[in-house]
Each structure stands twice: as structure tokens, then as C-alpha cells.
Design an enzyme around this catalytic site. Structure first.
Site, PDB file in Angstrom:
ATOM      1  N   ASP A  78      -2.698  -4.039   7.414  1.00 19.70           N
ATOM      2  CA  ASP A  78      -3.844  -3.629   6.611  1.00 19.70           C
ATOM      3  C   ASP A  78      -4.958  -2.927   7.367  1.00 19.70           C
ATOM      4  OD1 ASP A  78      -3.121  -4.211   3.972  1.00 19.70           O
ATOM      5  OD2 ASP A  78      -3.418  -6.344   4.316  1.00 19.70           O
ATOM      6  N   ASP A 113       1.288  -3.684  -1.768  1.00 22.58           N
ATOM      7  CA  ASP A 113      -0.077  -3.413  -1.314  1.00 22.58           C
ATOM      8  C   ASP A 113      -0.114  -2.383  -0.183  1.00 22.58           C
ATOM      9  OD1 ASP A 113       0.709  -6.090  -2.051  1.00 22.58           O
ATOM     10  OD2 ASP A 113      -1.301  -6.829  -1.648  1.00 22.58           O
TER      11      ASP A 113
END
Length: 418
Positions: free
Chosen positions: A116, A185
Site C-alpha cells: 500500500d 484493493d
């Protein structure tokens, strides 16, 4: 280096036909009202965050601020939100706070424990580059994003063709060990790679983004264009498990996962103009927008199939003792922002349907049910989001990324109405 502003450089080019499609040619009144309220609320939140020296993430069950360090996946959303507020209000105090909290993330340019880094660095530094008028800082921020993109590539295996999301992790069934898990995601981390390719002229970053999106398109979608949350790969790039981690069941559709898919493939079409990415974004959006379990106010339940016949969860929800199915405002905000962009890539009634759905969603989120009163909700803007029900974590609480995509949606809508 090629000069390019990050993010939405072409998104807000408005054609007369698009203006004609919107159900009002004037900027909705709730946009300015919401930004002014957001600035006051975030001044309150910033004071609380400063006391902790942490990035605001959510509230505890006791209503206390939960903050994180720069290694958490959510750190970039708070400074990114401040940049969106500053872009609207031009308040120098907000600008100073945005700079301070952005620069506090610099060490995260080496974040390689998970995938991320795009969320962390691009939502913060990317927005700073877009809105800051200080050439020296902007140049330094660009170098930080180049460094961050190189860090992101460490988790890419060309034999598999995707960026590895997490390290080894067990699924909820207690027996499946994911060796190379990739979650939907992860599509959101690709925008930084595309930006850095355009910035440097080196195609390797965008090539990885395209490979990842292509594999995701093949393996994360069911025939009805709903999404799996987790796909586990073998060393040759074959999908060997398709399951969930934050959704209700392996065969259910986690609302925020579907939102990430809509947003991610819309963004990848913008960056590549590959028609298959646009087709995928539109199909994912249709599933979401027309689902019979989507409430009339367009704020989805946390999972479209939670508790429904034919969906069996491996997670244990019994101790939660919930007498309602929680909504997820964060999913609604992500979808609204994505659909505004998708409306600029389509024409006619299709474009109008995306824009109308997005504006109605943002209107709902701007109302009293979801938008918190000043100094309540811990200083966050939106109420009623869900982090991960299977983990008994962050249920019916504010979430920093819900605020971020809500403010981004308002920003995009405002640009369309100018």
C-alpha cells in the site's frame, strides 16, 4: 524528465455535451457548505492528531482517536484530505497543516512490508504536487514519489505478473495458506506507478501497472462482474485460490472491494486508454449500481450478500451480536468519486447515469445522517463506515479513507460544474 501533473490532469476537461447531461448546470450548493464544514472539523481533528503525533485513522469503541504511524496503509489519507480542503478554501493554515502531515510521511518511501505504498505516498505527495505552488518543494516531492515507485516494484514478480499484496497469510477456512495473495484493493496503488512513468519517461512502472491490472481483470472477477477480494497465485501466475478476507464469504461481494474495482479500472483506462479496462470498469459499476440489495439512498451494506441464503461465512460473527447490517459510507464515497470520472469517459444516457448516481450519493453523504456535526465523530467527517467485520474491527465508525474519497468526489464534482 517529462513534466506532468499527477492524477486527474484530463479528468476535468468538460465538454458542452457533458454539461448538458448533468441534471443541473450549476454547482450544487452542498459542495461549498460541505467543504467549509470539513475545514472546521479537520482543524479540530488536526489538534487531536497533533497531541498523539499520529495520523488519524478511526475511533475506538470508546470514542477515542485511533492514530497510526507512517507504516500503516492509511497514513496518506489525512494529509490528502487536507490538500483537497485547501484546494477549495485556499486557507493558508490548512496548507501549512497539509505540508506538515505530508512531509511527516517521508520515511514511508521505503515501505515494502505490504503493497500500500501507493495509498500512503500518492494520496499525500501526489495531491501536494497538484496543489502546492512552491517549485522547490514540488521538485523534492516528485523525487520522493520516484523513490516510492521503485520501492513498490520490490513486491512485483514478473513470473506471476502482479504486485504481491501481503506476505503469507491463512484464510478464514483455517486450512488454506495464501503464499502470494493479491487483493482487489491493490488496483489503487497503480496510479502512482503510472504517474512516475510519465514523470520520468521510464515505461517500466506503467508496464507493471498494466500487467497487474490485466491479471486482476482475468482472475478477480466472476461472470456477473462481481469481485473476489483475495486471489492467491502460484509461482507461474496461475490463480489457485479465490477467497475473501474482509467480505462475508468467499462467494459474496464485499462492497468496498467492488468499489476499489470500479475506481481502479476507471483510473487505469484514463492512464492507458486500453478499452478492456474501460469495459471492466463499466461492468463492475453496473453490478454495483443495479444490485437488488443496494439501499435506495445508495449507501451499501458492508457486503452485498451478508447473511443471505447461499452464502456461508468461515468467519465467526456470533460474538458481535449485531441487530442490524452495517452500511459502509467509505464504499459509497469511493464509488461516487470513481463514477464522476467514469462519466467523463462515456456519453449520452450512460454518462448521465454515472454522474447522477454519484451526485445523489454525495448528497446523501453530505446530509445529517452521515456528515457529522462539528467537534463530534472525533473530528472525522463521515459516520457509518466498516473496516473489517470478519476481524471484528472498525464497525460502524468513521474511517479516514471515507473522508478522503468523499472530499475527492466533491472536488471532482465541483470541477465538472465550473
Amino acid at each position: 524528465m517529462k513534466k506532468r501533473k499527477p492524477g486527474l490532469k484530463a479528468l476535468f476537461v468538460i465538454t458542452s455535451s457533458l454539461i448538458a447531461l448533468s441534471f443541473t448546470d450549476q454547482k450544487p450548493s452542498f459542495i461549498d457548505t460541505s467543504f467549509r464544514a470539513a475545514e472546521k472539523q479537520y482543524q479540530f481533528l488536526e489538534q487531536a492528531a497533533e497531541k498523539q503525533h499520529k495520523f488519524p485513522r478511526t475511533l475506538s469503541p470508546a470514542g477515542k482517536l485511533v492514530g497510526t504511524d507512517e507504516w500503516d496503509w492509511t497514513g496518506g489519507f489525512f494529509p490528502g484530505s487536507l490538500w483537497y480542503i485547501y484546494n477549495h478554501t485556499h486557507n493558508k493554515e490548512t496548507e501549512a497543516a497539509a505540508i506538515k502531515w505530508t512531509e511527516a510521511l517521508e520515511k514511508a518511501k521505503d515501505l515494502d512490508q505490504h503493497h500500500d505504498i501507493g495509498f500512503v505516498m500518492y494520496c499525500s505527495y501526489g495531491n501536494a504536487i497538484k496543489y502546492l505552488k512552491d517549485p522547490k518543494k514540488v521538485a523534492a516531492y516528485k523525487d520522493i514519489l520516484i523513490h516510492s515507485a521503485n520501492t513498490a516494484l520490490k513486491r512485483y514478480n514478473p513470473q506471476v505478473g502482479v504486485i504481491k499484496s501481503w506476505n503469507e497469510k491463512k484464510s478464514w477456512d483455517g486450512k488454506t495458506l495464501w503464499k502470494y495473495p493479491v487483493i482487489i484493493d491493490n488496483m489503487m496503488n497503480l496510479e502512482m506507478l503510472c504517474y512516475v512513468s510519465d514523470l520520468t519517461g521510464d515505461t517500466k512502472y506503467k508496464d507493471v501497472a498494466i500487467s497487474h491490472a490485466t491479471q486482476t481483470m482475468k482472475n478477480h472477477f466472476r461472470k456477473d462482474h462481481s469481485t473476489y477480494h483475495v486471489v492467491d497465485y502460484d509461482g507461474n501466475g496461475h490463480a489457485i485460490h479465490q477467497q475473501t478476507n474482509q467480505g462475508y464469504a468467499d462467494n459474496s461481494t464485499w462492497a468496498r472491494g467492488q468499489a476499489w474495482a470500479i475506481y481502479g479500472f476507471t483510473m487505469m483506462y484514463r492512464e492507458t486508454k486500453k478499452p478492456e479496462f474501460l469495459k471492466t470498469a463499466k461492468a463492475a459499476a453496473k453490478f454495483y449500481m443495479t444490485h437488488p440489495n443496494l439501499p435506495k439512498n445508495k449507501i451499501p451494506y458492508w457486503d452485498f450478500n451478508a447473511g443471505k441464503p447461499g452464502y456461508k461465512s468461515d468467519a465467526d460473527f456470533s460474538s458481535l451480536k449485531l441487530n442490524f447490517v452495517p452500511r459502509d459510507a467509505s464504499a459509497a464515497a469511493i464509488v461516487a468519486s470513481a463514477l464522476i470520472e467514469l462519466s467523463t469517459m462515456t456519453t449520452g444516457t450512460e454518462s448521465k447515469s454515472y454522474l447522477t448516481f454519484a451526485q445523489e450519493s454525495l448528497q446523501t453523504l453530505s446530509g445529517a445522517t452521515y456528515f457529522a456535526k462539528y467537534a463530534s465523530n472525533g473530528g472525522f467527517l463521515l459516520q457509518h463506515s466498516v473496516g473489517s467485520l470478519p476481524h471484528h474491527s472498525e464497525i460502524d465508525v468513521p474511517l479516514t479513507y471515507a473522508d478522503y474519497y468523499y472530499l475527492e468526489g466533491l472536488t471532482r464534482l465541483e470541477q465538472l460544474k465550473k
